[in-house]
Design a protein around this motif. Structure first.
Motif, PDB file in Angstrom:
ATOM      1  N   ASN A 142      -5.442  12.319  -3.418  1.00  0.00           N
ATOM      2  CA  ASN A 142      -5.749  11.758  -4.726  1.00  0.00           C
ATOM      3  C   ASN A 142      -5.780  12.829  -5.806  1.00  0.00           C
ATOM      4  O   ASN A 142      -6.324  12.617  -6.879  1.00  0.00           O
ATOM      5  CB  ASN A 142      -7.069  10.981  -4.698  1.00  0.00           C
TER       6      ASN A 142
ATOM      7  N   HIS B  85      -9.518   6.762   4.119  1.00  0.00           N
ATOM      8  CA  HIS B  85      -8.842   5.664   3.417  1.00  0.00           C
ATOM      9  C   HIS B  85      -8.865   4.395   4.271  1.00  0.00           C
ATOM     10  O   HIS B  85      -7.824   3.891   4.676  1.00  0.00           O
ATOM     11  CB  HIS B  85      -7.395   6.043   3.046  1.00  0.00           C
TER      12      HIS B  85
ATOM     13  N   THR C 253      -8.005   5.455   8.842  1.00  0.00           N
ATOM     14  CA  THR C 253      -7.949   4.094   8.301  1.00  0.00           C
ATOM     15  C   THR C 253      -9.144   3.251   8.724  1.00  0.00           C
ATOM     16  O   THR C 253      -9.304   2.128   8.253  1.00  0.00           O
ATOM     17  CB  THR C 253      -6.666   3.368   8.764  1.00  0.00           C
TER      18      THR C 253
ATOM     19  N   HIS D 175       0.872  -1.161   0.000  1.00  0.00           N
ATOM     20  CA  HIS D 175       0.000   0.000   0.000  1.00  0.00           C
ATOM     21  C   HIS D 175       0.919   1.223   0.000  1.00  0.00           C
ATOM     22  O   HIS D 175       1.899   1.250   0.765  1.00  0.00           O
ATOM     23  CB  HIS D 175      -0.898   0.029   1.232  1.00  0.00           C
TER      24      HIS D 175
ATOM     25  N   GLU E 136      -9.421   4.981  -5.060  1.00  0.00           N
ATOM     26  CA  GLU E 136      -8.910   4.983  -3.684  1.00  0.00           C
ATOM     27  C   GLU E 136      -8.027   6.211  -3.435  1.00  0.00           C
ATOM     28  O   GLU E 136      -7.716   6.968  -4.350  1.00  0.00           O
ATOM     29  CB  GLU E 136      -8.097   3.716  -3.424  1.00  0.00           C
ATOM     30  N   ARG E 137      -7.615   6.366  -2.191  1.00  0.00           N
ATOM     31  CA  ARG E 137      -6.685   7.436  -1.838  1.00  0.00           C
ATOM     32  C   ARG E 137      -5.299   6.872  -1.532  1.00  0.00           C
ATOM     33  O   ARG E 137      -4.472   7.551  -0.950  1.00  0.00           O
ATOM     34  CB  ARG E 137      -7.228   8.249  -0.656  1.00  0.00           C
ATOM     35  N   TYR E 138      -5.080   5.628  -1.901  1.00  0.00           N
ATOM     36  CA  TYR E 138      -3.740   5.054  -1.837  1.00  0.00           C
ATOM     37  C   TYR E 138      -3.572   4.089  -2.997  1.00  0.00           C
ATOM     38  O   TYR E 138      -4.547   3.588  -3.577  1.00  0.00           O
ATOM     39  CB  TYR E 138      -3.479   4.364  -0.491  1.00  0.00           C
TER      40      TYR E 138
ATOM     41  N   PHE F 199      -6.098   1.076   4.730  1.00  0.00           N
ATOM     42  CA  PHE F 199      -4.704   1.322   4.332  1.00  0.00           C
ATOM     43  C   PHE F 199      -3.727   0.622   5.262  1.00  0.00           C
ATOM     44  O   PHE F 199      -2.787  -0.044   4.817  1.00  0.00           O
ATOM     45  CB  PHE F 199      -4.404   2.824   4.309  1.00  0.00           C
TER      46      PHE F 199
END
Length: 291
Positions: A117, A181, A175, A56, A133-135, A184
């Motif tokens: 993002n 997110h 998380t 990740h 996603e943001r990762y 993560f």
């Protein structure tokens, strides 16, 4: 001092969570680009030398403010009151006319510790992270290009940088379910945090000791599960611009052989990240999974 050549004593890791905490103040443009330039070689070496192949990868900034939202408010107010003929809106928001409201920003774009993002631009440009996603993961299409997009965030924040608080928020409430997110941070992964800032850390509550304690608690008290990397300096103090600050040096020191700190002024971050690969490989070999 760790013996990186000694046989591993842990069970080893199969997963690594990479968190990059990147100062987004106005003085950080060169450093953001330096990180983006170093990332392809870094992740390529990780993939070839470290046993874990499940990643990740997330970038966060260091405050919860949005300069483009601030710019919009200034331009909109001027347009509607003082100077309807002013070109402020057309320069920064070319698709907006006087009196029109812009699209509402995503709540996470103005939330401390949220994975980024979007990249630089006005309004900010969406980066092509797979799945919305943001990762990112190891399967991200054009991983170096996507990382470059999120890391080159420009001067999107203000001067109240809070790197430690942003890190702990990103790895704690953000998380969890309902966070920006979820998923993560994984219990069965080694966490590698890279903190890059050219400022004193004076905005986050707590002390280097409490930051360490809180981060360790987020990893279940497992000291084998964290690697801490920092590129740091103090742009506000003459003669100290290239010297890591006392607070960040103390913080990284708590991680022992799993911590590295160096000057943010290096013209090329590649040597720093090459050294980091050895530490990450060692930490991965020594990792003791929970349970």
């Amino acid at each position: 001092m760790a013996d990186f050549g000694a046989p591993p004593t842990g069970d080893g890791c199969t997963k690594v969570d990479f968190l990059f905490v990147l100062d987004n103040s106005i003085s950080m443009g060169d450093e953001q680009q330096n990180l983006a330039n170093s990332f392809p070689g870094f992740i390529s070496t990780i993939q070839s030398q470290v046993q874990a192949q499940d990643y990740h990868i997330m970038v966060i900034d260091t405050d919860d403010q949005d300069k483009w939202g601030e710019k919009w408010d200034k331009c909109h107010n001027k347009c509607m009151t003082d100077d309807p003929g002013d070109n402020c809106l057309t320069v920064y928001f070319p698709d907006i006319i006087c009196g029109m409201e812009p699209p509402a920003p995503e709540a996470c774009d103005q939330t401390l510790g949220a994975g980024r993002n979007k990249g630089a631009g006005g309004p900010p440009m969406a980066c092509p992270i797979d799945g919305g996603e943001r990762y990112m993961t190891q399967d991200q299409g054009d991983l170096p290009g996507t990382f470059d997009c999120v890391a080159n965030m420009g001067a999107t924040g203000n001067s109240n940088e809070r790197p430690a608080e942003a890190m702990l928020t990103a790895l704690g409430p953000q998380t969890q379910a309902g966070g920006c997110h979820p998923g993560f941070l994984r219990d069965d992964a080694v966490l590698v945090v890279t903190m890059i800032s050219d400022e004193q850390e004076n905005g986050s509550p707590g002390t280097p000791q409490s930051w360490y304690d809180d981060l360790l608690a987020l990893k279940g008290g497992n000291e084998t599960a964290i690697v801490m990397l920092s590129l740091n300096g103090d742009a506000e103090t003459a003669g100290q611009e290239c010297i890591p600050t006392a607070k960040m040096t103390e913080f990284v020191g708590y991680f022992g052989e799993r911590g590295i700190i160096d000057s943010i002024c290096a013209p090329d971050y590649s040597p720093f990240f090459q050294e980091a690969v050895g530490v990450i490989d060692y930490a991965c070999d020594e990792f003791v999974p929970p349970g």
